[in-house]
Scaffold this active site. Structure first.
Site, mmCIF file in Angstrom:
data_model
loop_
_atom_site.group_PDB
_atom_site.id
_atom_site.type_symbol
_atom_site.label_atom_id
_atom_site.label_comp_id
_atom_site.label_asym_id
_atom_site.label_seq_id
_atom_site.Cartn_x
_atom_site.Cartn_y
_atom_site.Cartn_z
ATOM 1 N N ASP A 1 0.842 -1.199 0.000
ATOM 2 C CA ASP A 1 0.000 0.000 0.000
ATOM 3 C C ASP A 1 0.879 1.252 0.000
ATOM 4 O OD1 ASP A 1 -2.502 -1.220 -0.068
ATOM 5 O OD2 ASP A 1 -2.497 -1.543 2.098
ATOM 6 N N GLY A 2 2.020 1.170 0.693
ATOM 7 C CA GLY A 2 2.962 2.295 0.715
ATOM 8 C C GLY A 2 3.439 2.643 -0.693
ATOM 9 N N ASN B 1 -4.735 8.522 1.916
ATOM 10 C CA ASN B 1 -5.015 7.880 3.210
ATOM 11 C C ASN B 1 -5.495 8.888 4.250
ATOM 12 O OD1 ASN B 1 -4.570 5.169 2.865
ATOM 13 N ND2 ASN B 1 -2.521 5.159 3.754
ATOM 14 N N GLU B 2 -4.614 9.817 4.586
ATOM 15 C CA GLU B 2 -4.958 10.730 5.676
ATOM 16 C C GLU B 2 -3.995 11.895 5.794
ATOM 17 O OE1 GLU B 2 -1.969 8.785 6.338
ATOM 18 O OE2 GLU B 2 -3.303 7.382 7.353
ATOM 19 N N ARG C 1 -6.037 19.378 23.074
ATOM 20 C CA ARG C 1 -4.659 19.299 23.540
ATOM 21 C C ARG C 1 -4.331 17.825 23.661
ATOM 22 N NH1 ARG C 1 -1.457 22.955 27.566
ATOM 23 N NH2 ARG C 1 0.491 21.800 27.439
ATOM 24 N N ASP D 1 -1.662 14.403 21.754
ATOM 25 C CA ASP D 1 -0.575 14.011 20.848
ATOM 26 C C ASP D 1 -0.854 14.389 19.397
ATOM 27 O OD1 ASP D 1 0.649 13.007 23.039
ATOM 28 O OD2 ASP D 1 0.776 10.928 22.349
ATOM 29 N N ALA E 1 -4.564 10.359 21.759
ATOM 30 C CA ALA E 1 -4.269 10.671 23.165
ATOM 31 C C ALA E 1 -4.587 12.118 23.538
ATOM 32 C CB ALA E 1 -2.800 10.346 23.476
HETATM 33 P P1 NAP Z 1 4.659 2.272 6.700
HETATM 34 O O1 NAP Z 1 5.099 2.689 8.062
HETATM 35 O O2 NAP Z 1 5.444 1.258 5.940
HETATM 36 O O3 NAP Z 1 3.105 1.817 6.707
HETATM 37 C C1 NAP Z 1 2.448 1.413 7.817
HETATM 38 C C2 NAP Z 1 1.514 0.285 7.443
HETATM 39 O O4 NAP Z 1 0.276 0.828 6.958
HETATM 40 C C3 NAP Z 1 2.035 -0.665 6.361
HETATM 41 O O5 NAP Z 1 1.777 -1.982 6.787
HETATM 42 C C4 NAP Z 1 1.170 -0.291 5.168
HETATM 43 O O6 NAP Z 1 1.006 -1.352 4.278
HETATM 44 C C5 NAP Z 1 -0.123 0.035 5.840
HETATM 45 N N1 NAP Z 1 -1.099 0.798 5.056
HETATM 46 C C6 NAP Z 1 -0.907 1.877 4.245
HETATM 47 N N2 NAP Z 1 -2.077 2.293 3.746
HETATM 48 C C7 NAP Z 1 -3.037 1.472 4.257
HETATM 49 C C8 NAP Z 1 -4.439 1.404 4.102
HETATM 50 N N3 NAP Z 1 -5.109 2.293 3.362
HETATM 51 N N4 NAP Z 1 -5.118 0.428 4.784
HETATM 52 C C9 NAP Z 1 -4.474 -0.456 5.561
HETATM 53 N N5 NAP Z 1 -3.139 -0.442 5.735
HETATM 54 C C10 NAP Z 1 -2.425 0.521 5.094
HETATM 55 O O7 NAP Z 1 4.544 3.595 5.815
HETATM 56 P P2 NAP Z 1 4.009 3.694 4.331
HETATM 57 O O8 NAP Z 1 3.992 2.344 3.692
HETATM 58 O O9 NAP Z 1 4.733 4.814 3.679
HETATM 59 O O10 NAP Z 1 2.488 4.113 4.572
HETATM 60 C C11 NAP Z 1 2.164 5.368 5.099
HETATM 61 C C12 NAP Z 1 0.959 5.146 5.945
HETATM 62 O O11 NAP Z 1 1.348 4.542 7.163
HETATM 63 C C13 NAP Z 1 0.250 6.401 6.379
HETATM 64 O O12 NAP Z 1 -0.627 6.856 5.378
HETATM 65 C C14 NAP Z 1 -0.468 5.923 7.633
HETATM 66 O O13 NAP Z 1 -1.781 5.489 7.352
HETATM 67 C C15 NAP Z 1 0.305 4.710 8.088
HETATM 68 N N6 NAP Z 1 0.803 4.914 9.437
HETATM 69 C C16 NAP Z 1 0.271 4.129 10.406
HETATM 70 C C17 NAP Z 1 0.642 4.313 11.726
HETATM 71 C C18 NAP Z 1 0.025 3.443 12.756
HETATM 72 O O14 NAP Z 1 -0.833 2.626 12.399
HETATM 73 N N7 NAP Z 1 0.374 3.604 14.020
HETATM 74 C C19 NAP Z 1 1.561 5.302 12.063
HETATM 75 C C20 NAP Z 1 2.095 6.089 11.046
HETATM 76 C C21 NAP Z 1 1.688 5.884 9.714
HETATM 77 P P3 NAP Z 1 2.195 -1.851 3.290
HETATM 78 O O15 NAP Z 1 3.118 -2.658 4.147
HETATM 79 O O16 NAP Z 1 1.452 -2.687 2.297
HETATM 80 O O17 NAP Z 1 2.871 -0.647 2.700
HETATM 81 MN MN MN Z 2 5.054 0.512 3.764
#
Ligand code: NAP
Ligand code: MN
Length: 265
Positions: free
Chosen positions: A45-46, A120-121, A146, A148, A183
């Site tokens: 997805d990334g 995504n967001e 107020r 995180d 939070a």
């Molecule tokens: P990453 O840190 O590698 O991604 C975090 C995880 O989110 C990966 O497993 C990714 O899947 C998954 N993901 C991305 N879009 C998704 C969706 N629409 N539905 C379900 N899972 C999804 O960083 P990245 O690959 O660059 O992705 C960025 C995304 O990470 C941000 O958009 C945010 O949503 C997410 N993120 C999550 C957290 C958390 O859950 N605590 C914190 C920061 C960011 P893949 O392994 O297939 O790439």
């Molecule tokens: Mn990823």
């Protein structure tokens, strides 16, 4: 058909990209990284998020397809061993085009206004201290936050960061934005609703910075740090992202398979 490919950069994804070029050449497709009709992302997805931001200014002409080389993705739903099948269908069938809502983010800083789009967001956090912000919904004070941070997700982003902070999973046929808290501190000065809220199209939320603070903004995987943010407006964009589907894979089946592990196919 003109197509472009983006891969995650690991050897498996790179190898699949090369295989895809060979299969596509056999079908007479044209490889065009600048003006494609179809963008194929190979990775996770990334990787699809990267592909989306690479072709952001061509959303009107481009449809996306995701091939995953890791676990099942929400945007990437073809497996590595299905590449021949995918290319065959691309050569012979008309895809069903699904359109997913996007988030529009308008940043008001000392340098003026800048617009962004998120698949995504949009996430806002404090860098050195907790975030202090006023949230207005449709130009009226909603709450003083107020804590995180705040996550404002699209329906397809609702399964990503939003879900980790306790937000609901929304079906992508509902054009909306979900505002979830990370939070929050609750006392007599700062009081937030506690649960996430879902805004429909044509509503907007303004996040107004309430002190001098260095803020971390994330638009999908893109991080920005600034200390001159005055306000941020988020709403459902008029634009949509288009995915080419050559076979059905209902959203609730993805949710079940990705999070609950049941495979009923
Ligand atoms: P990453 O840190 O590698 O991604 C975090 C995880 O989110 C990966 O497993 C990714 O899947 C998954 N993901 C991305 N879009 C998704 C969706 N629409 N539905 C379900 N899972 C999804 O960083 P990245 O690959 O660059 O992705 C960025 C995304 O990470 C941000 O958009 C945010 O949503 C997410 N993120 C999550 C957290 C958390 O859950 N605590 C914190 C920061 C960011 P893949 O392994 O297939 O790439
Ligand atoms: Mn990823």
């Amino acid at each position: 058909m003109r197509y472009a490919v983006l891969d995650r950069g690991d050897s498996l994804s790179q190898g699949l990209a090369e295989k895809l070029h060979r299969l596509a050449a056999d079908k007479g497709f044209t490889h065009d990284q600048d003006e494609p009709e179809i963008v194929i992302s190979i990775g996770g997805d990334g990787t699809l998020l990267h592909a989306f931001h690479t072709f952001l200014h061509k959303l009107d002409h481009v449809s996306f397809i995701g091939v995953h080389t890791g676990h099942l993705g929400f945007y990437a739903d073809w497996q590595a061993n299905e590449l021949e099948d995918l290319v065959d269908r691309m050569a012979t069938a008309e895809p069903f085009l699904v359109r997913y809502p996007l988030a529009k983010i308008e940043l008001d800083t000392s340098d003026g206004k800048t617009d962004y789009l998120a698949l995504n967001e949009f996430t806002l956090k404090g860098v050195n201290a907790t975030l202090v912000a006023q949230l207005n919904v449709n130009d009226e004070l909603f709450e003083m936050f107020r804590g995180d941070g705040i996550v404002i997700s699209t329906p397809t982003g609702s399964t990503a960061y939003n879900k980790s902070v306790g937000g609901a999973v929304l079906h992508p046929s509902i054009p909306s934005l979900q505002i979830a808290e990370i939070a929050s501190i609750n006392n007599r000065v700062y009081r937030t609703l506690g649960s996430s809220i879902v805004l429909p199209e044509h509503h907007h939320v303004d996040i107004i910075s309430k002190k001098e603070q260095r803020l971390l903004l994330a638009i999908d995987h893109i991080n920005i740090e600034r200390e001159d943010i005055h306000a941020i407006r988020c709403s459902v964009s008029d634009l949509r992202v288009r995915f080419a589907r050559y076979r059905p894979f209902p959203f609730w089946n993805r949710v079940r398979e990705a999070f609950l592990g049941y495979d009923v196919r």
